[in-house]
Enzyme design. Structure first.
Site, PDB file in Angstrom:
ATOM      1  N   GLU A 109      25.493  48.359  36.107  1.00  0.00           N
ATOM      2  CA  GLU A 109      24.343  47.276  36.211  1.00  0.00           C
ATOM      3  C   GLU A 109      23.069  47.585  35.024  1.00  0.00           C
ATOM      4  O   GLU A 109      22.741  46.646  34.414  1.00  0.00           O
ATOM      5  CB  GLU A 109      23.722  47.457  37.688  1.00  0.00           C
ATOM      6  CG  GLU A 109      22.340  46.698  37.556  1.00  0.00           C
ATOM      7  CD  GLU A 109      21.561  46.536  39.088  1.00  0.00           C
ATOM      8  OE1 GLU A 109      21.819  47.804  39.557  1.00  0.00           O
ATOM      9  OE2 GLU A 109      20.799  45.802  39.410  1.00  0.00           O
TER      10      GLU A 109
ATOM     11  N   ARG B  18       8.899  49.973  59.073  1.00  0.00           N
ATOM     12  CA  ARG B  18       8.243  51.295  59.768  1.00  0.00           C
ATOM     13  C   ARG B  18       9.226  51.731  60.989  1.00  0.00           C
ATOM     14  O   ARG B  18       9.256  52.819  61.653  1.00  0.00           O
ATOM     15  CB  ARG B  18       7.063  51.633  60.057  1.00  0.00           C
ATOM     16  CG  ARG B  18       6.134  51.566  58.826  1.00  0.00           C
ATOM     17  CD  ARG B  18       6.200  52.767  58.003  1.00  0.00           C
ATOM     18  NE  ARG B  18       5.415  52.750  56.807  1.00  0.00           N
ATOM     19  CZ  ARG B  18       4.231  52.856  56.556  1.00  0.00           C
ATOM     20  NH1 ARG B  18       3.414  53.368  57.545  1.00  0.00           N
ATOM     21  NH2 ARG B  18       3.650  52.761  55.463  1.00  0.00           N
TER      22      ARG B  18
ATOM     23  N   ASP C  17      21.960  40.001  45.996  1.00  0.00           N
ATOM     24  CA  ASP C  17      21.221  41.309  45.746  1.00  0.00           C
ATOM     25  C   ASP C  17      20.020  41.576  46.542  1.00  0.00           C
ATOM     26  O   ASP C  17      19.839  41.994  47.544  1.00  0.00           O
ATOM     27  CB  ASP C  17      20.882  41.748  44.182  1.00  0.00           C
ATOM     28  CG  ASP C  17      20.902  43.127  43.809  1.00  0.00           C
ATOM     29  OD1 ASP C  17      21.300  43.787  44.656  1.00  0.00           O
ATOM     30  OD2 ASP C  17      20.423  43.187  42.732  1.00  0.00           O
TER      31      ASP C  17
ATOM     32  N   ASP D  13      23.881  52.950  51.937  1.00  0.00           N
ATOM     33  CA  ASP D  13      23.772  53.510  50.683  1.00  0.00           C
ATOM     34  C   ASP D  13      23.033  54.607  50.332  1.00  0.00           C
ATOM     35  O   ASP D  13      22.066  54.893  51.007  1.00  0.00           O
ATOM     36  CB  ASP D  13      23.746  52.436  49.650  1.00  0.00           C
ATOM     37  CG  ASP D  13      22.152  52.188  49.273  1.00  0.00           C
ATOM     38  OD1 ASP D  13      21.086  52.126  50.262  1.00  0.00           O
ATOM     39  OD2 ASP D  13      21.959  51.553  48.252  1.00  0.00           O
TER      40      ASP D  13
HETATM   41  N1  HPA Z   1      20.587  48.252  42.031  1.00  0.00           N
HETATM   42  C1  HPA Z   1      20.217  49.386  42.388  1.00  0.00           C
HETATM   43  N2  HPA Z   1      19.347  49.751  43.388  1.00  0.00           N
HETATM   44  C2  HPA Z   1      19.020  48.481  44.288  1.00  0.00           C
HETATM   45  C3  HPA Z   1      19.402  47.228  43.594  1.00  0.00           C
HETATM   46  C4  HPA Z   1      20.003  47.051  42.668  1.00  0.00           C
HETATM   47  O1  HPA Z   1      20.498  45.884  42.257  1.00  0.00           O
HETATM   48  N3  HPA Z   1      18.472  46.435  44.752  1.00  0.00           N
HETATM   49  C5  HPA Z   1      18.016  47.512  45.420  1.00  0.00           C
HETATM   50  N4  HPA Z   1      18.031  48.513  45.230  1.00  0.00           N
HETATM   51 ZN    ZN Z   2      21.918  46.012  44.619  1.00  0.00          ZN
END
Ligand code: HPA
Ligand code: ZN
Length: 349
Positions: free
Chosen positions: A207, A78, A285, A145
């Site tokens: 992915e 937050r 990740d 992102d």
């Molecule tokens: N992929 C897409 N979005 C995400 C990921 C991922 O591996 N990890 C956290 N947000």
């Molecule tokens: Zn990711």
């Protein structure tokens, strides 16, 4: 004769390799104690406050389920202090893996939507980054992102925030979230703007969907690296393209098993990527959410594929090479890895 290490000797070799982590999400890097602390502060967010229940919570039925859990953890964050806590916690964990550098994915849109003022986010990142270097010797860079599930509004807000604020260490624009029903091409104008302003393009692709998404990331978004890229092995022409153009993949093997994109580590297509000469890097990740560590990824892949120490070291060198760190730092870390390649592997036994 190439030397293949296993067990503790392999782990010691991996541990000694200086490493770069190119695909780790800031919120997803929160250690279990950190998540428990944050969840305790906000019990209504739906994240368990007990260790056993949290371990259960971090077991995923599929990828959409993982994203739901990720969003719940993100909602715990937050203010600037939470950001600083996340960054310094990640830096300590990276240092414990002998990772010297990381590009950390931050999702400003989610934090701003949750009511965090932009300057708190930026201050938390800046103070956390300074502490990471001073206290842990770890250099951090940022990837901002776009959460794909939030569409073009998120893309606009993320790009405007990134280019207006342009914080120190910001190197790239990313694209995360679901791929199914969230075509990459619609984000082309945002990636064009970011690239024109000097940011690199590093979207997730392939992915959870097939090679067409990776092609789209390359052609429509000018991807310079691909987040995951797991499905590229379904398309020989794509494998050739990635190898020829030296487009690195940010492979996250344990994540792919945990979100049930691949059946097991042994069943991961990483061997075929390597056999085709694709520049593979290993990454975590969302490490505590998947029970992953960077050293664990290197050791598990090396064991599963029977890699020689020189091949393991090459994976570490790939990550340095594929990173957006300074040329001087690349030279230093590459030289350090090369010195390890020359060391007698039996000294790690
Ligand atoms: N992929 C897409 N979005 C995400 C990921 C991922 O591996 N990890 C956290 N947000
Ligand atoms: Zn990711």
């Amino acid at each position: 004769m190439p030397e293949i290490l296993t067990g503790p000797a392999l782990y010691a070799f991996v541990r000694a390799l200086p490493k770069a982590e190119l695909h780790v999400h800031l919120v997803g890097s929160a250690s279990l104690p950190t998540v428990l602390t944050l969840a305790g502060r906000r019990p209504s967010a739906g994240v368990p406050t007990e260790p056993a229940a949290l371990a259960d919570f971090f077991t995923y039925q599929d990828f959409p389920h993982f994203l739901k859990v990720y969003a719940a953890v993100s909602s715990l964050v937050r203010d600037g202090r939470d950001i600083h806590t996340l960054v310094t916690g990640l830096a300590a964990d990276l240092a414990a893996q002998n990772a010297r550098y990381a590009e950390v994915t931050v999702t400003p849109y989610s934090h701003l939507r949750a009511g965090m003022p932009g300057d708190e986010l930026l201050t938390g990142l800046a103070t956390g980054c300074a502490a990471a270097l001073a206290e842990h010797g770890v250099e951090l860079a940022w990837c901002f992102d776009i959460p794909g599930e939030d569409g073009l509004e998120a893309a606009e807000e993320t790009t405007v925030f990134a280019l207006r604020e342009r914080p120190d260490g910001l190197v790239s624009l990313g694209l995360g979230g679901p791929e199914l029903g969230v075509g990459r091409a619609q984000f082309a104008p945002y990636f064009t703007r970011a690239r024109e302003a000097g940011l690199h393009s590093v979207p997730h692709a392939g992915e959870t969907t097939g090679p067409a998404t990776i092609w789209s990331a390359l052609h429509d978004l000018g991807a310079e690296r691909i987040g995951h890229g797991t499905s590229c092995t379904d398309d020989p022409a794509l494998l050739n393209y990635l190898a020829l153009h030296r487009i690195p993949l940010e492979v996250c093997p344990t994540s792919n098993v945990a979100t049930r994109q691949v059946p097991s580590l042994a069943g991961h297509p990483i061997r075929r990527m390597l056999d085709h000469g694709v520049l593979v890097t290993l990454n975590t990740d969302d490490p505590p959410m998947f029970g992953a560590t960077l050293n664990g990824e290197y050791a598990a892949v090396a064991e599963a594929l029977g890699l020689a120490t020189t091949e393991v070291a090459r994976l570490a060198a790939n990550a340095v090479n594929a990173s957006f760190m300074s040329a001087g730092r690349k030279t230093e870390l590459t030289a350090e890895i090369q010195r390890m390649m020359l060391q007698d592997p039996s000294s790690f036994a």
